[in-house]
Design a protein around this motif. Sequence first.
Motif, short mmCIF file in Angstrom:
data_model
loop_
_atom_site.label_atom_id
_atom_site.label_comp_id
_atom_site.label_asym_id
_atom_site.label_seq_id
_atom_site.Cartn_x
_atom_site.Cartn_y
_atom_site.Cartn_z
N GLU A 119 -29.11 -6.89 -65.67
CA GLU A 119 -27.73 -7.33 -65.92
C GLU A 119 -26.95 -7.40 -64.62
OE1 GLU A 119 -26.06 -4.71 -68.88
OE2 GLU A 119 -27.40 -5.47 -70.44
N THR A 178 -32.89 -2.63 -67.83
CA THR A 178 -31.96 -3.53 -68.52
C THR A 178 -30.66 -3.63 -67.73
OG1 THR A 178 -32.91 -3.04 -70.68
CG2 THR A 178 -30.66 -3.93 -70.66
N ASN A 237 -27.72 -10.31 -62.74
CA ASN A 237 -27.27 -11.51 -63.45
C ASN A 237 -28.40 -12.54 -63.54
OD1 ASN A 237 -25.45 -13.07 -64.90
ND2 ASN A 237 -24.72 -14.12 -63.06
#
Length: 167
Positions: free
Chosen positions: A86, A82, A89
Amino acid sequence: MNPARQAPDFSLSTQTGLTESLSNHRGNVVLLTFLYTNCPDICPIVATHLKNAHALLEEDGVDVDVVVVSVDPERDTVEAVTLYLERLNVERWTYFVGTQGELSPVWASYFVAQAPDDVPASTPVGEPSGALDSLARDIAFYTVTHSSPVYVIDKDGTMRSLFTLPM
């Protein structure tokens, strides 16, 4: 790929913590690859190529799913992937994780070789002087040797192309 063949299906946990199957992506084109979140070399290159290619598709990219299968069952947890996604992006990528026993058949189905490196390429000078030095040493010397093909799977689940670096 000649001859084209059905992409072997599998079910594993994703970055959401839920179990999903590759076949859940039918109806979209799938770019399937094999990476790990702490990779210092080839994985960031492959991920960047996929991110850039997906961006170039613009509105046509809505029907293209990027799917990643971990080659590091020891460290690629739901939380780790996760955070990785992130940091990249990226949206709508699916990152499958699992145990060695769950991932090994998937690797075999896609002809992916995987092996954690037991011996570091070089040894740091001196012993770590604290927890941060120890952590930095562990991160710096932990690698997983693996192949990282990118399969292009059509909307019907048929493998059409296979790319390796350089792409």
